[in-house]
Design an enzyme around this catalytic site. Structure first.
Site, PDB file in Angstrom:
ATOM      1  N   ASP A   1      12.786  -7.339   2.081  1.00  0.00           N
ATOM      2  CA  ASP A   1      12.704  -6.906   3.444  1.00  0.00           C
ATOM      3  C   ASP A   1      13.617  -6.709   4.488  1.00  0.00           C
ATOM      4  OD1 ASP A   1       9.180  -7.468   3.216  1.00  0.00           O
ATOM      5  OD2 ASP A   1      10.463  -8.654   2.624  1.00  0.00           O
TER       6      ASP A   1
ATOM      7  N   GLU B   1      10.504   2.046   9.803  1.00  0.00           N
ATOM      8  CA  GLU B   1       9.781   2.790   8.591  1.00  0.00           C
ATOM      9  C   GLU B   1       8.520   3.633   8.957  1.00  0.00           C
ATOM     10  OE1 GLU B   1       9.848   0.706   4.575  1.00  0.00           O
ATOM     11  OE2 GLU B   1       7.895   1.517   4.592  1.00  0.00           O
TER      12      GLU B   1
ATOM     13  N   ASP C   1      11.754  -2.997   9.184  1.00  0.00           N
ATOM     14  CA  ASP C   1      10.788  -2.747   7.984  1.00  0.00           C
ATOM     15  C   ASP C   1       9.794  -3.755   8.489  1.00  0.00           C
ATOM     16  OD1 ASP C   1      10.040  -2.075   5.228  1.00  0.00           O
ATOM     17  OD2 ASP C   1      10.649  -4.211   4.396  1.00  0.00           O
TER      18      ASP C   1
END
Lengths: 179, 179
Positions: free
Chosen positions: B146, B73, B12
Site C-alpha cells: 500500500d 486512487e 492508496d
C-alpha cells in the site's frame, strides 16, 4: 424499564441530495419531528468541493439539532453500482462528522428501515413516506424522498432503542464487508 | 515550457492500511522521495473510530509533508466488492482533508497509475514496486505494498504535470459514476 427520550438525526447519504431528518421519542411512545431537509451539491462541482459542502451542511445540522445519536444508511456495494461510490463517500463524511463529536453512529440497511416503519422489508418509497407522515402526525409527506428516508432512518433507530447494532456490525465484518 | 517542481502526496485508500507516499519532482526530471508510510486502524474498531483515526493520520501527514496537491486512487464499485465500501470511505476522508485545505485533488485509476509507472495498465504489484524503487533510487522496495502504491500514485500525478483530470472526471460523470 422505560427508556429515556432520545433525539436522533437520520442521514440518507448522497452527493446530489443528502437527506437529513431528526426525530425525538422513545420506543412505544409517540414520536415528534425536530427538523427535516436536504443538503444539495451541484453535480458538476468536483468531488472535493462536494464532499466539503456536505461536511459543512452536516456540521451545521449537528450544531442546530444537537442529536444524541446519528443513524446513517448502511451502503452496500451490490446495489445501484452507478451511484454507490458517491453514496458511500457521503456516508463516510456523515460518519466522520458524528464520530468526531463522540456521538454514537448506527448503520441501518434500507430493508431494516422499511421493515421497522412499514412491517415489510420490501416496501416502496411511497409506503415508507406515508408511514413517516402518519407516525410523525405531519400534514403532508416530507419532500424530497431523501428527506422522508432520513426521517425513516431516525424513527427506525429510536424504535430499536438506540442499539448500536454491534451484532450486525460484527456479522458484516465477519462477511468481509465494511459496516 | 519547463514545469515547476511539485510535491505530491499519493493516497492508496483503505481502512486497515491507508498507504501514504510523497514525492517531489517535475515531468522529465529525476524524482525524489519525501516520505512514505501507512496509517493503520484496527479491524475490530467501529467504522466511526476508524474513519476519524484515518482523518487524524492524513491531517498529520498534510501538516508534515505540505504537498502542493494530493492524488487519490479512484475507486470503482465493480472491483473487490468485499472491501470496496471501506476503500471508498477512506478515499472520501482523504479527499475531504485535502479539499478543506484548498489543495487540488486528483483521482487516478489503478490502471492509469500502472501504465504511467511500468508502461502496462495490467502490471502486477511486484512490477509497480520494482519501478517505484528504481524511479526514486531507493535501496529497497517500500513495504507494505500500500505504501509503494501510494508512491506510484504520486509519481503518476507528477508525470501528468499535476493535471486535474477534468476530462476524465467529466467522462466519469457522464457515465454516471462519481469521479
Amino acid at each position: 424499564m422505560r427508556l429515556p427520550e432520545m433525539r436522533v438525526l437520520g442521514v440518507d447519504p448522497g452527493l446530489t441530495r443528502c437527506g437529513l431528518g431528526a426525530v425525538e421519542g422513545r420506543p412505544g411512545a409517540p414520536l415528534s419531528l425536530v427538523a427535516v431537509g436536504v443538503v444539495r451539491t451541484p453535480a458538476d462541482d468536483d468531488i472535493g468541493s462536494r464532499l466539503v459542502a456536505i461536511e459543512r451542511g452536516i456540521e451545521q445540522w449537528l450544531d442546530d439539532v444537537r442529536p444524541d445519536s446519528v443513524a446513517v444508511e448502511r451502503v452496500f456495494a451490490q446495489h445501484n453500482v452507478r451511484t454507490v461510490m458517491g453514496t458511500a463517500q457521503a456516508a463516510a463524511v456523515a460518519i466522520v462528522c458524528a464520530a468526531r463529536r463522540g456521538l454514537p453512529v448506527a448503520l441501518h440497511t434500507p430493508s431494516e428501515v422499511k421493515a421497522a416503519i412499514t412491517g415489510s422489508g420490501t416496501a416502496g418509497k411511497q409506503q415508507v413516506g406515508t408511514m413517516v407522515t402518519r407516525l410523525l402526525r405531519l400534514d403532508a409527506m416530507p419532500r424530497p424522498a431523501d428527506a422522508a428516508d432520513a426521517l425513516a432512518l431516525a424513527i427506525c433507530h429510536v424504535w430499536r432503542g438506540g442499539a448500536q447494532n454491534r451484532l450486525a456490525d460484527a456479522l458484516a465484518r465477519a462477511r468481509g464487508r465494511t459496516p
